[in-house]
Design a protein around this motif. Structure first.
Motif, PDB file in Angstrom:
ATOM      1  N   SER A 184       0.829  -1.200   0.000  1.00 24.04           N
ATOM      2  CA  SER A 184       0.000   0.000   0.000  1.00 24.04           C
ATOM      3  C   SER A 184       0.865   1.252   0.000  1.00 24.04           C
ATOM      4  CB  SER A 184      -0.942   0.001   1.204  1.00 24.04           C
ATOM      5  OG  SER A 184      -0.219   0.084   2.422  1.00 24.04           O
ATOM      6  N   CYS A 185       1.989   1.221   0.738  1.00 25.84           N
ATOM      7  CA  CYS A 185       2.929   2.353   0.706  1.00 25.84           C
ATOM      8  C   CYS A 185       3.490   2.533  -0.700  1.00 25.84           C
ATOM      9  CB  CYS A 185       4.066   2.133   1.695  1.00 25.84           C
ATOM     10  SG  CYS A 185       3.595   2.213   3.436  1.00 25.84           S
ATOM     11  N   ALA A 186       3.872   1.420  -1.329  1.00 24.23           N
ATOM     12  CA  ALA A 186       4.409   1.494  -2.690  1.00 24.23           C
ATOM     13  C   ALA A 186       3.341   1.990  -3.665  1.00 24.23           C
ATOM     14  CB  ALA A 186       4.913   0.120  -3.120  1.00 24.23           C
ATOM     15  N   GLY A 187       2.091   1.558  -3.477  1.00 30.10           N
ATOM     16  CA  GLY A 187       1.022   1.995  -4.351  1.00 30.10           C
ATOM     17  C   GLY A 187       0.779   3.492  -4.264  1.00 30.10           C
ATOM     18  N   VAL A 188       0.722   4.032  -3.034  1.00 28.85           N
ATOM     19  CA  VAL A 188       0.556   5.475  -2.863  1.00 28.85           C
ATOM     20  C   VAL A 188       1.715   6.222  -3.497  1.00 28.85           C
ATOM     21  CG1 VAL A 188       0.507   7.336  -1.146  1.00 28.85           C
ATOM     22  CG2 VAL A 188      -0.859   5.276  -0.789  1.00 28.85           C
ATOM     23  N   PHE A 189       2.931   5.699  -3.323  1.00 31.91           N
ATOM     24  CA  PHE A 189       4.109   6.343  -3.887  1.00 31.91           C
ATOM     25  C   PHE A 189       4.035   6.375  -5.414  1.00 31.91           C
ATOM     26  CE2 PHE A 189       8.412   7.033  -5.173  1.00 31.91           C
ATOM     27  CZ  PHE A 189       9.004   7.753  -4.158  1.00 31.91           C
ATOM     28  N   LEU A 190       3.698   5.241  -6.008  1.00 31.39           N
ATOM     29  CA  LEU A 190       3.671   5.155  -7.476  1.00 31.39           C
ATOM     30  C   LEU A 190       2.567   6.007  -8.081  1.00 31.39           C
ATOM     31  CD1 LEU A 190       4.345   1.334  -7.942  1.00 31.39           C
ATOM     32  CD2 LEU A 190       5.939   3.211  -8.374  1.00 31.39           C
ATOM     33  N   VAL A 191       1.390   6.013  -7.457  1.00 34.85           N
ATOM     34  CA  VAL A 191       0.259   6.754  -8.004  1.00 34.85           C
ATOM     35  C   VAL A 191       0.440   8.261  -7.829  1.00 34.85           C
ATOM     36  CG1 VAL A 191      -2.207   7.225  -7.713  1.00 34.85           C
ATOM     37  CG2 VAL A 191      -1.371   4.865  -7.740  1.00 34.85           C
ATOM     38  N   CYS A 192       0.921   8.674  -6.663  1.00 33.98           N
ATOM     39  CA  CYS A 192       0.948  10.103  -6.341  1.00 33.98           C
ATOM     40  C   CYS A 192       2.230  10.811  -6.763  1.00 33.98           C
ATOM     41  CB  CYS A 192       0.737  10.295  -4.836  1.00 33.98           C
ATOM     42  SG  CYS A 192      -0.888   9.765  -4.251  1.00 33.98           S
ATOM     43  N   PHE A 193       3.368  10.176  -6.577  1.00 33.58           N
ATOM     44  CA  PHE A 193       4.620  10.915  -6.693  1.00 33.58           C
ATOM     45  C   PHE A 193       5.438  10.607  -7.942  1.00 33.58           C
ATOM     46  CE2 PHE A 193       3.923  10.512  -1.980  1.00 33.58           C
ATOM     47  CZ  PHE A 193       3.435  11.805  -1.837  1.00 33.58           C
ATOM     48  N   VAL A 194       5.276   9.435  -8.519  1.00 33.54           N
ATOM     49  CA  VAL A 194       6.040   9.121  -9.728  1.00 33.54           C
ATOM     50  C   VAL A 194       5.631  10.022 -10.898  1.00 33.54           C
ATOM     51  CG1 VAL A 194       6.456   7.356 -11.481  1.00 33.54           C
ATOM     52  CG2 VAL A 194       6.641   6.773  -9.068  1.00 33.54           C
ATOM     53  N   PRO A 195       4.337  10.186 -11.206  1.00 32.26           N
ATOM     54  CA  PRO A 195       3.978  11.068 -12.340  1.00 32.26           C
ATOM     55  C   PRO A 195       4.479  12.492 -12.158  1.00 32.26           C
ATOM     56  CG  PRO A 195       2.104   9.714 -11.686  1.00 32.26           C
ATOM     57  CD  PRO A 195       3.138   9.532 -10.621  1.00 32.26           C
ATOM     58  N   TYR A 196       4.391  13.016 -10.934  1.00 31.68           N
ATOM     59  CA  TYR A 196       4.837  14.402 -10.708  1.00 31.68           C
ATOM     60  C   TYR A 196       6.317  14.557 -10.994  1.00 31.68           C
ATOM     61  CZ  TYR A 196       6.309  18.639  -8.367  1.00 31.68           C
ATOM     62  OH  TYR A 196       6.884  19.857  -8.094  1.00 31.68           O
TER      63      TYR A 196
END
Length: 340
Positions: free
Chosen positions: A238-250
């Motif tokens: 879940s931590c990795a999911g939040v990271f990938l969804v929220c911060f990778v695109p930015y």
């Protein structure tokens, strides 16, 4: 020379303001209620568990800081004017990046701690717990100092205004950037990407892989309970999911947005595409303040059970109810009833 044909159009500004106003209005209520509720839950458990909860409490505080600035942001994007003065504009602009990088830092801390408690549970003792508070304080200090660069690199032309507290025509990301030499600008971008994105991404992915590996390859010293490992893996995922969804695109669009705003992109179509995509990724980065509470509550049965109670559970039951978040000792894990 500045390409006059690539100036930002009024349509682009309206698009950005509409997008920000809608997204911030949607995440305001769930972000505020969810993080206040998270702090209430963590307050009951923080002294009774292994301190993985401390990192989640600090993550909730970081999210709450951003949520509290959203009403002013919504007002600006709806009214196209900032009547609250330049200092408050800079504070709200600053809090946005403090939230982003503090969230990244504490998501990494949660992932590393959960992986550590699964792989090496016996090495985490009371003396190690004292370091968690120091880690949190150090993280806040580093993030707050590093994020000062974001408002310092912005400027506001006040030549036509009698003082700096008058209403501003632009605020936040629309504030003009100070002139930087290309080497200095690229150095800042590279450092921000490496320390604020790539290194945390590697750590989160490594913790995810190690936790998943422990399910298939039981090792000496690791927790043998497969159910406990699966609960830990859900939390790390879940931590990795939040990271990938929220911060990778930015962080993918951030260098391109810098090039566009510094007029380094000669192709007007590409520049317009970047300036339309970057606000979307910035909104995704903002959604983390609402996704984090979902991670707390819906990735673990223990939090849902806690919220269904009218009273705080006694100390003997806390370890059992929070085992998936705090990585209780093997003896405690084996002696408790299997949770659904």
């Amino acid at each position: 020379m500045k390409n006059q044909s690539c100036e930002s159009s009024e349509d682009l500004k309206k698009y950005q303001h509409y997008l920000y106003a809608v997204v911030y209005s949607v995440i305001l209520a769930p972000g505020l209620l969810g993080n206040l509720l998270a702090l209430w839950v963590f307050r009951a458990y923080v002294k009774e568990t292994k301190k993985a909860v401390v990192f989640m409490m600090n993550l909730a505080v970081a999210d709450l800081l951003q949520v509290l600035s959203l009403p002013l942001r919504i007002y600006y994007y709806l009214n196209n004017s900032w009547p609250f003065g330049q200092p408050l504009c800079m504070v709200c602009f600053y809090l946005k990046y403090v939230n982003m990088y503090a969230s990244i830092f504490f998501l990494v801390c949660v992932s590393v701690r959960r992986c550590e408690l699964i792989m090496r549970p016996l090495q985490y003792n009371s003396s190690r717990r004292k370091w968690d508070m120091l880690i949190c304080a150090s993280g806040w200090f580093l993030v707050c100092v590093a994020c000062l660069l974001f408002p310092l690199l912005r400027t506001q032309n006040q030549k036509d205004k009698p003082n700096a507290t008058d209403a501003l025509d632009v605020c936040f990301a629309e504030l003009p950037m100070r002139a930087l030499s290309p080497p200095a600008a690229w150095a800042l971008l590279i450092i921000a990407e490496l320390l604020g994105f790539i290194l945390p991404l590697v750590l989160v992915m490594a913790c995810t892989c190690l936790t998943a590996w422990s399910l298939q390859h039981p090792a000496s010293g690791a927790i043998p309970d497969q159910g406990e490992k699966r609960r830990a893996l859900r939390m790390v995922l879940s931590c990795a999911g939040v990271f990938l969804v929220c911060f990778v695109p930015y962080h993918v669009t951030m260098p391109l947005d810098f090039l566009a705003k510094s007029d380094s992109l000669q192709n007007c179509a590409l520049r317009d595409f970047v300036l339309r995509c970057h606000p979307i990724t910035l909104c995704l980065a903002s959604i983390n303040c609402s996704l984090d509470p979902l991670m707390y509550y819906f990735m673990t049965n223990e939090f849902r059970r806690r919220l269904s109670k009218h009273e705080i559970p006694d100390g003997g039951n806390i370890s059992r109810r929070l085992s998936c978040m705090t990585g209780e000792d093997v003896q405690s894990s084996n002696s408790t009833t299997e949770m659904s």
